[in-house]
Scaffold this motif. Structure first.
Motif, PDB file in Angstrom:
ATOM      1  N   PHE A 109       8.074  -7.774 -12.755  1.00 30.58           N
ATOM      2  CA  PHE A 109       8.287  -7.544 -11.321  1.00 30.58           C
ATOM      3  C   PHE A 109       9.554  -8.232 -10.802  1.00 30.58           C
ATOM      4  N   THR A 110      10.062  -9.241 -11.499  1.00 33.56           N
ATOM      5  CA  THR A 110      11.343  -9.823 -11.075  1.00 33.56           C
ATOM      6  C   THR A 110      12.533  -9.017 -11.572  1.00 33.56           C
ATOM      7  N   ARG A 111      12.318  -8.212 -12.623  1.00 30.81           N
ATOM      8  CA  ARG A 111      13.396  -7.373 -13.157  1.00 30.81           C
ATOM      9  C   ARG A 111      13.222  -5.905 -12.777  1.00 30.81           C
ATOM     10  N   GLN A 112      12.255  -5.614 -11.928  1.00 34.67           N
ATOM     11  CA  GLN A 112      12.003  -4.265 -11.405  1.00 34.67           C
ATOM     12  C   GLN A 112      11.863  -3.221 -12.518  1.00 34.67           C
ATOM     13  N   ARG A 113      10.954  -3.464 -13.442  1.00 33.70           N
ATOM     14  CA  ARG A 113      10.780  -2.551 -14.573  1.00 33.70           C
ATOM     15  C   ARG A 113       9.291  -2.383 -14.890  1.00 33.70           C
ATOM     16  N   ASN A 114       9.003  -1.426 -15.793  1.00 33.06           N
ATOM     17  CA  ASN A 114       7.633  -1.195 -16.271  1.00 33.06           C
ATOM     18  C   ASN A 114       6.623  -1.010 -15.136  1.00 33.06           C
ATOM     19  N   GLY A 115       6.996  -0.139 -14.202  1.00 25.86           N
ATOM     20  CA  GLY A 115       6.101   0.172 -13.086  1.00 25.86           C
ATOM     21  C   GLY A 115       6.440  -0.559 -11.805  1.00 25.86           C
ATOM     22  N   GLU A 169       9.519  -0.699 -10.410  1.00 25.41           N
ATOM     23  CA  GLU A 169      10.843  -0.252  -9.957  1.00 25.41           C
ATOM     24  C   GLU A 169      10.989  -0.297  -8.428  1.00 25.41           C
ATOM     25  N   GLN A 170       9.872  -0.156  -7.706  1.00 33.00           N
ATOM     26  CA  GLN A 170       9.935  -0.205  -6.243  1.00 33.00           C
ATOM     27  C   GLN A 170      10.387  -1.570  -5.724  1.00 33.00           C
ATOM     28  N   MET A 171      10.334  -2.574  -6.580  1.00 44.45           N
ATOM     29  CA  MET A 171      10.745  -3.916  -6.166  1.00 44.45           C
ATOM     30  C   MET A 171      12.227  -3.974  -5.813  1.00 44.45           C
ATOM     31  N   LYS A 172      12.974  -2.921  -6.169  1.00 47.56           N
ATOM     32  CA  LYS A 172      14.389  -2.853  -5.798  1.00 47.56           C
ATOM     33  C   LYS A 172      14.568  -2.651  -4.296  1.00 47.56           C
ATOM     34  N   GLU A 173      13.502  -2.166  -3.627  1.00 46.59           N
ATOM     35  CA  GLU A 173      13.561  -1.928  -2.183  1.00 46.59           C
ATOM     36  C   GLU A 173      13.191  -3.217  -1.446  1.00 46.59           C
ATOM     37  N   PRO A 174      14.089  -3.775  -0.646  1.00 45.35           N
ATOM     38  CA  PRO A 174      13.861  -5.069   0.007  1.00 45.35           C
ATOM     39  C   PRO A 174      12.565  -5.141   0.818  1.00 45.35           C
ATOM     40  N   ILE A 175      12.248  -4.094   1.570  1.00 42.83           N
ATOM     41  CA  ILE A 175      11.042  -4.119   2.406  1.00 42.83           C
ATOM     42  C   ILE A 175       9.798  -4.148   1.531  1.00 42.83           C
ATOM     43  N   CYS A 211       9.638  -5.174  -1.581  1.00 41.58           N
ATOM     44  CA  CYS A 211       9.646  -6.447  -2.303  1.00 41.58           C
ATOM     45  C   CYS A 211       9.056  -7.563  -1.440  1.00 41.58           C
ATOM     46  N   ALA A 212       9.478  -7.624  -0.188  1.00 48.76           N
ATOM     47  CA  ALA A 212       8.965  -8.647   0.722  1.00 48.76           C
ATOM     48  C   ALA A 212       7.459  -8.503   0.923  1.00 48.76           C
ATOM     49  N   GLU A 213       7.000  -7.247   1.049  1.00 50.43           N
ATOM     50  CA  GLU A 213       5.562  -7.000   1.225  1.00 50.43           C
ATOM     51  C   GLU A 213       4.788  -7.375  -0.035  1.00 50.43           C
ATOM     52  N   PHE A 214       5.347  -7.122  -1.198  1.00 52.79           N
ATOM     53  CA  PHE A 214       4.716  -7.480  -2.473  1.00 52.79           C
ATOM     54  C   PHE A 214       4.457  -8.993  -2.519  1.00 52.79           C
ATOM     55  N   TYR A 215       5.480  -9.773  -2.223  1.00 50.17           N
ATOM     56  CA  TYR A 215       5.316 -11.232  -2.298  1.00 50.17           C
ATOM     57  C   TYR A 215       4.389 -11.757  -1.199  1.00 50.17           C
ATOM     58  N   ARG A 216       4.444 -11.155  -0.029  1.00 52.34           N
ATOM     59  CA  ARG A 216       3.534 -11.577   1.040  1.00 52.34           C
ATOM     60  C   ARG A 216       2.088 -11.381   0.608  1.00 52.34           C
ATOM     61  N   LYS A 217       1.798 -10.217   0.022  1.00 56.12           N
ATOM     62  CA  LYS A 217       0.425  -9.921  -0.378  1.00 56.12           C
ATOM     63  C   LYS A 217       0.022 -10.683  -1.640  1.00 56.12           C
ATOM     64  N   LEU A 218       0.986 -10.954  -2.524  1.00 51.02           N
ATOM     65  CA  LEU A 218       0.674 -11.752  -3.711  1.00 51.02           C
ATOM     66  C   LEU A 218       0.320 -13.178  -3.307  1.00 51.02           C
ATOM     67  N   ASN A 219       1.076 -13.754  -2.389  1.00 51.80           N
ATOM     68  CA  ASN A 219       0.768 -15.105  -1.911  1.00 51.80           C
ATOM     69  C   ASN A 219      -0.592 -15.147  -1.220  1.00 51.80           C
ATOM     70  N   LEU A 220      -0.883 -14.113  -0.457  1.00 50.51           N
ATOM     71  CA  LEU A 220      -2.175 -14.030   0.214  1.00 50.51           C
ATOM     72  C   LEU A 220      -3.296 -13.921  -0.820  1.00 50.51           C
ATOM     73  N   LEU A 221      -3.087 -13.098  -1.844  1.00 45.45           N
ATOM     74  CA  LEU A 221      -4.086 -12.939  -2.897  1.00 45.45           C
ATOM     75  C   LEU A 221      -4.383 -14.278  -3.571  1.00 45.45           C
ATOM     76  N   ILE A 222      -3.338 -14.982  -3.986  1.00 49.03           N
ATOM     77  CA  ILE A 222      -3.538 -16.266  -4.672  1.00 49.03           C
ATOM     78  C   ILE A 222      -4.263 -17.250  -3.764  1.00 49.03           C
ATOM     79  N   SER A 223      -3.891 -17.261  -2.484  1.00 51.86           N
ATOM     80  CA  SER A 223      -4.512 -18.207  -1.549  1.00 51.86           C
ATOM     81  C   SER A 223      -5.998 -17.946  -1.360  1.00 51.86           C
ATOM     82  N   GLU A 224      -6.420 -16.682  -1.544  1.00 50.50           N
ATOM     83  CA  GLU A 224      -7.818 -16.319  -1.319  1.00 50.50           C
ATOM     84  C   GLU A 224      -8.696 -16.502  -2.558  1.00 50.50           C
TER      85      GLU A 224
END
Length: 244
Positions: free
Chosen positions: A64-70, A72-78, A80-93
């Protein structure tokens, strides 16, 4: 049964140290086995389905840091930001406890020279000790699931685990390890174990923190989940950095 899921960041090579990543981190999460296979897996799958429209994707930092293997959408800034927001929320829960051991490889070699232990095996010793301290309060045995690497490294890990069961560590006797930890299993990323995927997501940010680099996976969220003493301190409890 509590399970310690392990992953690593960096390599354990002491001969040619990569100056861009001069530390090795072995770390992971402790979770109840039923929870990991049930609710944790469900939450991770919901995260994947919401963002990627499928659960048939493996959460892997290198991808996910190299935008590969599924990813690829991480190249889009919006996105990408939503991915990390939800990943942080997931870990916190998640109901997890984080453990990690970091080896500063250059300092490790300077102090011990040819006697320097392999960073993976040294880190494993430290994490097994902490896991034993936690499992000493439990009635059932725990287990460790580590990421499989290659045949040679897996054999070395099997031998290192056998040595721990026979000789113990500096602070935990072999009898305590055998009484508190049932086994160490090796699984691949293709097995898609939620515990290993979450462990993968937290070890690189820990390494980046120690190297004083930024991380989009929240270090505050990770610290909140780390093992602590009664004063809320994580150093030496949830996070060990060697050499001291």
């Amino acid at each position: 049964m509590k399970t310690l899921f392990l992953d690593e960041s960096g390599d354990h090579n002491l001969t040619a140290i990569d100056q861009q990543h001069p530390i090795f981190v072995l770390g992971g999460i402790i979770a109840d086995k039923k929870y990991a296979l049930g609710e944790m897996t469900d939450k991770l799958n919901a995260f994947k389905q919401e963002l990627f429209g499928t659960t048939n994707i493996t959460l892997h930092t290198a991808d996910f840091t190299r935008q590969r293997n599924g990813f690829e959408q991480m190249k889009e800034p919006i996105f990408c930001a939503e991915f990390y927001r939800k990943l942080n929320l997931l870990i916190s829960e998640l109901d997890i406890t984080i453990l990690a051991c970091a080896i500063k490889k250059e300092q490790h070699m300077e102090r011990y020279g040819f006697d320097a232990l392999d960073p993976y095996h040294l880190s494993l010793n430290v994490l097994v000790e902490r896991f034993c301290f936690i499992m000493g309060k439990e009635q059932a045995k725990g287990q460790i699931i580590a990421e499989s690497r290659d045949a040679t490294l897996d054999r070395q890990l099997d031998l290192a685990w056998l040595n721990l069961k026979v000789s113990g560590t500096k602070f935990v006797q072999a009898v305590d390890i055998n009484q508190r930890i049932d086994n160490l299993l090796l699984k691949t990323k293709q097995d898609r174990l939620a515990g290993l995927e979450i462990a993968d997501a937290i070890v690189t940010p820990i390494a980046r923190r120690i190297m004083k680099r930024e991380s989009r996976v929240s270090l505050d969220v990770i610290k909140d989940k780390m093992r602590k003493n009664h004063l809320g301190e994580v150093t030496g409890y949830g996070l060990v950095i060697l050499p001291k």
